[in-house]
Write an enzyme that holds these catalytic residues in place. Structure first.
Site, PDB file in Angstrom:
ATOM      1  N   ASP A  39      -0.358  -0.312  -3.820  1.00 26.10           N
ATOM      2  CA  ASP A  39       0.794  -0.070  -2.952  1.00 26.10           C
ATOM      3  C   ASP A  39       2.074  -0.402  -3.722  1.00 26.10           C
ATOM      4  O   ASP A  39       2.140  -1.391  -4.449  1.00 26.10           O
ATOM      5  CB  ASP A  39       0.696  -0.944  -1.685  1.00 26.10           C
ATOM      6  CG  ASP A  39       1.638  -0.481  -0.600  1.00 26.10           C
ATOM      7  OD1 ASP A  39       1.152   0.055   0.422  1.00 26.10           O
ATOM      8  OD2 ASP A  39       2.875  -0.639  -0.763  1.00 26.10           O
ATOM      9  N   ILE A  40       3.083   0.421  -3.550  1.00 27.70           N
ATOM     10  CA  ILE A  40       4.341   0.257  -4.277  1.00 27.70           C
ATOM     11  C   ILE A  40       5.112  -0.977  -3.805  1.00 27.70           C
ATOM     12  O   ILE A  40       5.969  -1.495  -4.525  1.00 27.70           O
ATOM     13  CB  ILE A  40       5.194   1.547  -4.130  1.00 27.70           C
ATOM     14  CG1 ILE A  40       6.165   1.693  -5.279  1.00 27.70           C
ATOM     15  CG2 ILE A  40       5.889   1.625  -2.788  1.00 27.70           C
ATOM     16  CD1 ILE A  40       6.760   3.095  -5.396  1.00 27.70           C
ATOM     17  N   ASN A  97      -3.201   1.828   9.766  1.00 31.26           N
ATOM     18  CA  ASN A  97      -2.145   2.051  10.749  1.00 31.26           C
ATOM     19  C   ASN A  97      -2.202   3.504  11.188  1.00 31.26           C
ATOM     20  O   ASN A  97      -2.216   4.402  10.350  1.00 31.26           O
ATOM     21  CB  ASN A  97      -0.769   1.765  10.125  1.00 31.26           C
ATOM     22  CG  ASN A  97      -0.637   0.326   9.668  1.00 31.26           C
ATOM     23  OD1 ASN A  97      -1.114  -0.577  10.336  1.00 31.26           O
ATOM     24  ND2 ASN A  97      -0.005   0.113   8.531  1.00 31.26           N
ATOM     25  N   GLN A 104       2.268   3.790  11.588  1.00 34.02           N
ATOM     26  CA  GLN A 104       1.924   4.581  10.397  1.00 34.02           C
ATOM     27  C   GLN A 104       3.185   5.269   9.889  1.00 34.02           C
ATOM     28  O   GLN A 104       3.876   5.952  10.656  1.00 34.02           O
ATOM     29  CB  GLN A 104       0.873   5.631  10.774  1.00 34.02           C
ATOM     30  CG  GLN A 104       0.462   6.543   9.620  1.00 34.02           C
ATOM     31  CD  GLN A 104      -0.584   7.563  10.043  1.00 34.02           C
ATOM     32  OE1 GLN A 104      -0.951   7.651  11.226  1.00 34.02           O
ATOM     33  NE2 GLN A 104      -1.062   8.355   9.106  1.00 34.02           N
ATOM     34  N   HIS A 110      -4.894   6.776   5.478  1.00 37.42           N
ATOM     35  CA  HIS A 110      -5.088   5.781   4.418  1.00 37.42           C
ATOM     36  C   HIS A 110      -5.553   4.462   5.008  1.00 37.42           C
ATOM     37  O   HIS A 110      -5.285   4.160   6.176  1.00 37.42           O
ATOM     38  CB  HIS A 110      -3.811   5.565   3.603  1.00 37.42           C
ATOM     39  CG  HIS A 110      -2.597   5.243   4.415  1.00 37.42           C
ATOM     40  ND1 HIS A 110      -1.868   6.207   5.080  1.00 37.42           N
ATOM     41  CD2 HIS A 110      -1.977   4.071   4.675  1.00 37.42           C
ATOM     42  CE1 HIS A 110      -0.860   5.643   5.706  1.00 37.42           C
ATOM     43  NE2 HIS A 110      -0.905   4.337   5.495  1.00 37.42           N
ATOM     44  N   HIS A 112      -5.386   0.342   4.039  1.00 37.65           N
ATOM     45  CA  HIS A 112      -4.854  -0.718   3.188  1.00 37.65           C
ATOM     46  C   HIS A 112      -5.974  -1.710   2.905  1.00 37.65           C
ATOM     47  O   HIS A 112      -6.680  -2.125   3.824  1.00 37.65           O
ATOM     48  CB  HIS A 112      -3.728  -1.482   3.901  1.00 37.65           C
ATOM     49  CG  HIS A 112      -2.525  -0.662   4.231  1.00 37.65           C
ATOM     50  ND1 HIS A 112      -1.351  -0.741   3.520  1.00 37.65           N
ATOM     51  CD2 HIS A 112      -2.301   0.242   5.216  1.00 37.65           C
ATOM     52  CE1 HIS A 112      -0.461   0.089   4.052  1.00 37.65           C
ATOM     53  NE2 HIS A 112      -1.007   0.693   5.089  1.00 37.65           N
TER      54      HIS A 112
HETATM   55  P1  AMP Z   1       1.688   2.830   6.549  1.00 32.93           P
HETATM   56  O1  AMP Z   1       2.704   2.113   7.389  1.00 32.93           O
HETATM   57  O2  AMP Z   1       0.287   2.360   6.828  1.00 32.93           O
HETATM   58  O3  AMP Z   1       1.856   4.332   6.633  1.00 32.93           O
HETATM   59  O4  AMP Z   1       1.972   2.369   5.055  1.00 32.93           O
HETATM   60  C1  AMP Z   1       2.365   3.207   4.012  1.00 32.93           C
HETATM   61  C2  AMP Z   1       2.314   2.396   2.756  1.00 32.93           C
HETATM   62  O5  AMP Z   1       2.552   3.277   1.666  1.00 32.93           O
HETATM   63  C3  AMP Z   1       3.356   1.275   2.643  1.00 32.93           C
HETATM   64  O6  AMP Z   1       2.678   0.020   2.452  1.00 32.93           O
HETATM   65  C4  AMP Z   1       4.197   1.670   1.435  1.00 32.93           C
HETATM   66  O7  AMP Z   1       4.622   0.557   0.669  1.00 32.93           O
HETATM   67  C5  AMP Z   1       3.238   2.561   0.671  1.00 32.93           C
HETATM   68  N1  AMP Z   1       3.868   3.532  -0.215  1.00 32.93           N
HETATM   69  C6  AMP Z   1       4.873   4.379   0.078  1.00 32.93           C
HETATM   70  N2  AMP Z   1       5.165   5.142  -0.985  1.00 32.93           N
HETATM   71  C7  AMP Z   1       4.311   4.781  -1.965  1.00 32.93           C
HETATM   72  C8  AMP Z   1       4.102   5.213  -3.302  1.00 32.93           C
HETATM   73  N3  AMP Z   1       4.849   6.180  -3.873  1.00 32.93           N
HETATM   74  N4  AMP Z   1       3.134   4.614  -4.031  1.00 32.93           N
HETATM   75  C9  AMP Z   1       2.374   3.629  -3.486  1.00 32.93           C
HETATM   76  N5  AMP Z   1       2.522   3.189  -2.233  1.00 32.93           N
HETATM   77  C10 AMP Z   1       3.480   3.754  -1.476  1.00 32.93           C
END
Ligand code: AMP
Length: 125
Positions: A39-40, A97, A104, A110, A112
């Site tokens: 995760d970024i 989520n 989400q 996805h 986590h």
């Molecule tokens: P969600 O709220 O479950 O949709 O979480 C989306 C997740 O994606 C968050 O934890 C972000 O930090 C992560 N995210 C968004 N863009 C990127 C990216 N380019 N590379 C890796 N993780 C990302």
């Protein structure tokens, strides 16, 4: 902003772009069915996202329309990644989520995978 998980799949979402190789990721696992990457914005010492390769927004979408092989492949990838990262013995947390109440943000299914510390009780009350 949380997304509406009942909307059709949007091919411009950030994980679709990662899957197409248009955006970089720190990959930890990939096979025919799934991709896992860091995760970024990590919220734990280990914070990895595991995504199916298919075009699915939500668990409802995935479980209704994905093939048995895709479902097995995605679930198996989650277990493989946890084991590969050495998280089976200490333990870890999985979180998915979904939609507005689940907060989400990325409209591609996805999970986590959090590890590397004690996470305590399940949800804040
Ligand atoms: P969600 O709220 O479950 O949709 O979480 C989306 C997740 O994606 C968050 O934890 C972000 O930090 C992560 N995210 C968004 N863009 C990127 C990216 N380019 N590379 C890796 N993780 C990302």
């Amino acid at each position: 902003m949380p997304i509406d998980a009942t909307l059709p799949y949007d091919d411009s979402n950030i994980f679709a772009r990662i899957l197409r190789g248009e955006l970089p990721c720190r990959k930890v696992f990939e096979d025919e069915f799934a991709l896992a990457f860091h995760d970024i914005n990590p919220q734990a010492p280990v914070h990895v996202l595991v995504i199916p390769k298919g075009r699915y927004v939500s668990w409802a979408d995935f479980t209704a329309t994905a093939s048995d092989a895709e479902i097995a492949g995605f679930v198996r990838a989650i277990g493989t990644v946890a084991a590969d990262l050495g998280l089976v013995a200490p333990g870890y947390r999985l979180l998915a989520n979904v939609g507005q109440h689940g907060h989400q943000e990325v409209p591609h299914l996805h999970v986590h995978l959090f590890g590397g510390r004690q996470f305590g009780a399940m949800l804040p009350r």
